[in-house]
Structure formats: C-alpha cells, structure tokens
Design an enzyme around this catalytic site. Sequence first.
Site, mmCIF file in Angstrom:
data_model
loop_
_atom_site.group_PDB
_atom_site.id
_atom_site.type_symbol
_atom_site.label_atom_id
_atom_site.label_comp_id
_atom_site.label_asym_id
_atom_site.label_seq_id
_atom_site.Cartn_x
_atom_site.Cartn_y
_atom_site.Cartn_z
ATOM 1 N N GLU A 138 -3.186 7.632 4.053
ATOM 2 C CA GLU A 138 -2.299 6.977 3.078
ATOM 3 C C GLU A 138 -3.135 5.883 2.440
ATOM 4 O O GLU A 138 -3.406 4.878 3.079
ATOM 5 C CB GLU A 138 -1.087 6.342 3.781
ATOM 6 C CG GLU A 138 -0.168 7.317 4.467
ATOM 7 C CD GLU A 138 0.738 8.043 3.503
ATOM 8 O OE1 GLU A 138 0.643 7.821 2.279
ATOM 9 O OE2 GLU A 138 1.547 8.850 3.980
ATOM 10 N N GLU A 147 -6.294 -1.400 -8.549
ATOM 11 C CA GLU A 147 -5.138 -1.929 -7.826
ATOM 12 C C GLU A 147 -5.331 -3.422 -7.552
ATOM 13 O O GLU A 147 -6.427 -3.838 -7.218
ATOM 14 C CB GLU A 147 -5.066 -1.158 -6.488
ATOM 15 C CG GLU A 147 -3.950 -1.544 -5.589
ATOM 16 C CD GLU A 147 -4.013 -0.799 -4.244
ATOM 17 O OE1 GLU A 147 -5.123 -0.535 -3.747
ATOM 18 O OE2 GLU A 147 -2.940 -0.492 -3.706
ATOM 19 N N CYS A 168 1.927 -0.949 -1.018
ATOM 20 C CA CYS A 168 1.112 0.163 -1.508
ATOM 21 C C CYS A 168 1.738 0.859 -2.703
ATOM 22 O O CYS A 168 1.041 1.335 -3.587
ATOM 23 C CB CYS A 168 0.833 1.144 -0.389
ATOM 24 S SG CYS A 168 2.307 1.577 0.490
ATOM 25 N N LYS A 208 -5.210 0.669 16.319
ATOM 26 C CA LYS A 208 -5.957 -0.522 15.893
ATOM 27 C C LYS A 208 -5.215 -1.176 14.734
ATOM 28 O O LYS A 208 -5.202 -0.643 13.622
ATOM 29 C CB LYS A 208 -7.373 -0.166 15.432
ATOM 30 C CG LYS A 208 -8.189 -1.443 15.204
ATOM 31 C CD LYS A 208 -9.323 -1.287 14.208
ATOM 32 C CE LYS A 208 -9.014 -1.821 12.846
ATOM 33 N NZ LYS A 208 -8.760 -3.257 12.742
HETATM 34 P P1 TAP Z 1 -8.774 -1.359 4.521
HETATM 35 O O1 TAP Z 1 -9.796 -2.383 4.324
HETATM 36 O O2 TAP Z 1 -9.060 0.041 4.174
HETATM 37 O O3 TAP Z 1 -8.319 -1.485 6.043
HETATM 38 C C1 TAP Z 1 -7.356 -0.660 6.631
HETATM 39 C C2 TAP Z 1 -7.633 -0.536 8.117
HETATM 40 O O4 TAP Z 1 -8.870 0.144 8.308
HETATM 41 C C3 TAP Z 1 -7.775 -1.874 8.821
HETATM 42 O O5 TAP Z 1 -7.224 -1.806 10.114
HETATM 43 C C4 TAP Z 1 -9.286 -2.037 8.884
HETATM 44 O O6 TAP Z 1 -9.740 -2.906 9.893
HETATM 45 C C5 TAP Z 1 -9.702 -0.620 9.162
HETATM 46 N N1 TAP Z 1 -11.117 -0.352 8.884
HETATM 47 C C6 TAP Z 1 -12.001 -1.094 8.165
HETATM 48 N N2 TAP Z 1 -13.220 -0.526 8.176
HETATM 49 C C7 TAP Z 1 -13.118 0.602 8.919
HETATM 50 C C8 TAP Z 1 -14.031 1.618 9.298
HETATM 51 N N3 TAP Z 1 -15.310 1.588 8.925
HETATM 52 N N4 TAP Z 1 -13.587 2.641 10.066
HETATM 53 C C9 TAP Z 1 -12.300 2.700 10.436
HETATM 54 N N5 TAP Z 1 -11.390 1.751 10.132
HETATM 55 C C10 TAP Z 1 -11.791 0.716 9.368
HETATM 56 O O7 TAP Z 1 -7.457 -1.697 3.717
HETATM 57 P P2 TAP Z 1 -6.702 -3.084 3.658
HETATM 58 O O8 TAP Z 1 -7.425 -3.986 2.749
HETATM 59 O O9 TAP Z 1 -6.404 -3.564 5.027
HETATM 60 O O10 TAP Z 1 -5.304 -2.643 3.049
HETATM 61 C C11 TAP Z 1 -5.100 -2.577 1.687
HETATM 62 C C12 TAP Z 1 -5.172 -1.148 1.187
HETATM 63 O O11 TAP Z 1 -4.279 -0.326 1.932
HETATM 64 C C13 TAP Z 1 -4.737 -1.022 -0.241
HETATM 65 O O12 TAP Z 1 -5.626 -0.225 -0.952
HETATM 66 C C14 TAP Z 1 -3.379 -0.353 -0.154
HETATM 67 O O13 TAP Z 1 -3.005 0.373 -1.265
HETATM 68 C C15 TAP Z 1 -3.521 0.493 1.039
HETATM 69 N N6 TAP Z 1 -2.216 0.788 1.609
HETATM 70 C C16 TAP Z 1 -1.738 2.040 1.420
HETATM 71 C C17 TAP Z 1 -0.506 2.358 1.917
HETATM 72 C C18 TAP Z 1 -0.010 3.736 1.733
HETATM 73 S S1 TAP Z 1 1.296 4.134 2.533
HETATM 74 N N7 TAP Z 1 -0.626 4.603 0.995
HETATM 75 C C19 TAP Z 1 0.249 1.420 2.615
HETATM 76 C C20 TAP Z 1 -0.270 0.148 2.769
HETATM 77 C C21 TAP Z 1 -1.523 -0.149 2.261
HETATM 78 P P3 TAP Z 1 -9.968 -4.483 9.577
HETATM 79 O O14 TAP Z 1 -8.623 -5.071 9.552
HETATM 80 O O15 TAP Z 1 -10.757 -4.977 10.711
HETATM 81 O O16 TAP Z 1 -10.682 -4.564 8.259
#
Ligand code: TAP
Length: 517
Positions: free
Chosen positions: A288, A419, A322, A212
């Site tokens: 992650e 963050e 990240c 996904k």
């Molecule tokens: P999230 O809101 O956590 O979304 C990540 C993924 O999870 C998306 O595909 C999202 O779908 C999905 N998701 C949302 N609600 C869910 C649920 N209830 N059950 C299962 N999956 C669900 O994060 P984001 O805002 O996209 O990304 C930013 C965050 O990612 C930051 O905190 C960043 O630090 C972290 N990040 C960490 C890393 C590493 S390697 N540690 C790398 C990149 C990013 P939708 O798109 O539909 O919301």
Amino acid sequence: AENSDAVVAKLRGGSGITVTYDAIEVEANNMHLKFPHDLFINGKFEPSSSGRTYDTINPTNEEVICKVAKGCKEDCDKAVAAAKKAFEQGEWSKISARERGKLMYKLADLMEAHKAELATLESLDSGAVYTLALKTHIGMSIDAWRYYAGWCDKIQGTTIPISDARPNKNLCITKKEPLGVVALITPWNYPLMMLSWKMAACLAAGNTVVHKPAQVTPLTALKFAELAVLAGIPAGVINIVTGSGGEIGEALTAHPDVRKIGFTGSTEIGAHVMASCAKSNIKKVSLELGGKSPLIVFADADMDKAVRQTCTAVFFNKGENCIAAGRIFVAKSIHDDFIKKLVEETKKIVIGDPLDRATGHGPQNHKAHLDKLIDYVKQGIEGGAKLEVGGKRADRRGLYFEPTILSHVKDDNYVAKEESFGPVMVVSDFDDDDIDRVIRRANGTEFGLAAGVFSKDVSKVLKVAEKIQAGTVFVNTYQKTDVAAPFGGFKQSGFGKDLGQDALNEYLQTKTITFEY
Ligand code: TAP
C-alpha cells in the site's frame, strides 16, 4: 517521564493473566498512562539484545516522551523464530478457527476498554487530534479486529467438478491455508490503525506475525502488545520489533523464514521491499504505497457540501493521510467562487493542542516531515502557484504547519505531481464541458490510490468512476472508508488489498487436494 526505578508493572486482565514489563508512566489528558517501551518477543517484553534505545518525541512540544528499544537483526531472528514455533507447534496451530475468533473478539473488547488510553498515546506520539484518534485511529482499529474475528470460522474452500479418471471417480477440493510467519511494516500516519488493518486479517487467516512499527510512532503498538497478552493470544503469535527500517525492515524482508510481507509506506521503499522479497525467498508481498488522488468538482455539484468535503479530503489528520486528495480540479465557471469558499472554510480550522477537544488541526508527525512541507510549498510557489492561505510553519510551539491552499497550479508544477502527505491543497481549473480532458489529467500520475468526484449528473459521475485509474472512487463524498470495503491502490500505489474479504486472500494460500475412489 521514564520510571527511573524501572518499576515492574503488573496488570491483571479479566482472565487472571498477568503481564510484566518495565513501564513508562505519564500523566496526560487527565489520566495516568502506563505502557511498555521494550521489544515484544515470544510473549515477553525485553530490551534489544544490542542494548540500544532511541527517543520518541511528542510533536506538540518536541519533548522526549520516553526511550524505546532499538531492535537489531538478532532481535528479528528471535522474533521470527518465536513466530515460526508458534505457527508450527504452538497452541495457535491447534485451536479451532472459532477459538481464534474468540481471542480476537476478546482483544477488541480490551482495546475498547483501553480506548481513551490508546487514543491519548496516539495523540502524544503522532500528534493525532484526540477526538479523531478516538473515532478513527483507535475506533477503526477496534472495528477491524471485530470484523476479522467474525471471518475466522468463515474461511472456506471449494469442491470442484474435475474430469473423472474413468472407470474411477475423482473428488477435488480446495483448502485455504495460512502462509506461516508474516512480517508487517507500517508507517507513522495512523500507527495503530495500520497495524490493525493488516494484523487482524493476517491472524484471522491463521498466520503468526512480526510487526515493525514506524520508528517515530512505536507506542500504541507496544501498548497493544500488552493487551494481546491480556486477551490470551498465545506467546509468539504476535511479536513487535521497534527500530529503524534500514535494520529491522531489511532483516524482515530478507528473512528466509518469513513467507509474506504486508507493507504500507512510500513507493520508493515499497519497490525496495519488493526486490528484497524476490531476492531472498520469493516472499508473497502486498504494498500500500503513496498517492496523489484527484478530486474533480463539476459546476453542478452541491457547492457547500463539495467545499466542506474538499477541505476534509485534504486536511483530515493534518493531511497525513494516504488517500488525501492530492489534486483538486474545479470547473472554470465556479472556480473563483469555490476558492473563496475553500479559503473561508480553511480559516475556520482550529489549530491547537491535539488533546484539547476544540482542536481540529494538530502538529505534523515529526520534524523531517514538517521541513519537507515547508520546502514543498516553496517549490509550488516557485512553479507559479498562487498561495491563497497558510503556507508556513505556525507561529507557536510544536511542529505545526498551517492548512494551506495553492491555486492556479499548472500540470507541470512539482506540487501537481508529487505527494505532500501534509495539509496542502493543490487546486487547478478545467473546462466545464471537457470531461475527457480532466479525466486524462487526473490519470496523468503514476499513483492510483483513490479519487473523488462531485456532481449531481449521474452520467458524469459514472463516466469518471469508470475511467479513473484508482483503487477507490468516492462519489459525492470523500474519505468514507469502512473495514468491510476493500482498500488499496492501482499502478504505483501498489497492489494487494487491505480490509474487506479481499484482504484475507493476501494472507492465505489455496491448496488443491484431489482424491480418486
Ligand atoms: P516509508 O519511509 O516508506 O516507511 C514506511 C515503513 O517502512 C516504516 O516502518 C519504515 O521504517 C520502513 N522502512 C524504511 N526503510 C525500509 C527498508 N529499507 N526496508 C523495509 N522497511 C523499511 O514511508 P513513511 O514516510 O513512513 O510513510 C509515508 C508514506 O506512506 C506516504 O508515501 C504515504 O502515501 C504512504 N502511505 C500509504 C498508505 C496506503 S494505505 N497506501 C497508508 C499510509 C501511508 P522507519 O520508520 O524506521 O523509517
């Protein structure tokens, strides 16, 4: 941009394989782009069984690129069933590990051949600067596929000298086996790269997958699916279900036939995912999550290099990174001079259209994220930080936020703890000789993804590297990642590694087999 006659695109791969789909066609970056917008299940592109779609937006001009299928629970069930069948009965389960590797090399070659298209698509959908997308978003994706293709036929068990059941003898061996159906859930900052880091290791280990992508950046995953067909990856091995986390993510984490979740995203959702994995069927999970990575600059550092690298550490990929350095600690004796140089360096960053080769800084990924950044900086200033440069939405079309520096940030300021995930540098000073205290402050967060230290004194850098609570430590550099080096967090930045040999273990289980003779 949508092809209203729903023209069927027929693409022919080198091996004579044909892939048919309802194509979106777009002219951009001096090229003609053609890509799918439907779900990819069991080797075929198809609309959601709910019939729903949603718009994916180009952050450079806020215009709709195209409609994308909005998957539902029924689609997830179909995708998981296809992945299960492919794992248990399909060609994938019968071919040798070396054959698996060959298919993955082929896929990497096709990604290389379509690199410019993939990078352009990533630019349009996520606002990634094209030149960076070529090198990192797509370049490192291809590296990951090749790196793990090479691992396929090198995944080995062991022979263990156990006690014999005398007078008989025993032989004990271990085998590394795949888990079965794995679901991967990824964020929007490096859409294809996050897919590739996880999926390449997952497939090298012999699993099948349902992925996904983030709802706001689905396009490169769908184009990738087309290339996977052309590479000859059997039907059902890779499935892509686009749609919302609340629906697709929830359905996958709760699914009884999914054996593992590989997740990258926020700590908040990560905790929810882990709970759902536990409750449904004790799925294996790797997370992650978020970061607030400290970067410590000592007074004896190579000043010019430290300034340049600090800017990269924060502003790389518009801060949507990240491991972005979330807090900069600068030794008091060089602090004022360092800030001056940081401001000069930051003002040199060229804001522009991500497809323009001179651009260094593109638009933020989507509107909600831009709004969060505006609020983040506001809170920082209210908390007593000094705004050195930037701090606002850029005065131009698109979702641009100016590269920003906040200095004199106290440890209890909101921006010292949370963050931003955007181009906001947060700087504090420290007493030159108080290494223990600055390490304590750097560790004063529940995150532990990465850290950096700049100093010519080997004792200082070794002490920091030893004491800092982070999964990755950069010394006199930052942002230097490689597909061969394990990557992942400590504390609430999650557990389980991406990349390197370590990541294979996330997608394998060990079977112990004992013989008596
Ligand atoms: P999230 O809101 O956590 O979304 C990540 C993924 O999870 C998306 O595909 C999202 O779908 C999905 N998701 C949302 N609600 C869910 C649920 N209830 N059950 C299962 N999956 C669900 O994060 P984001 O805002 O996209 O990304 C930013 C965050 O990612 C930051 O905190 C960043 O630090 C972290 N990040 C960490 C890393 C590493 S390697 N540690 C790398 C990149 C990013 P939708 O798109 O539909 O919301």
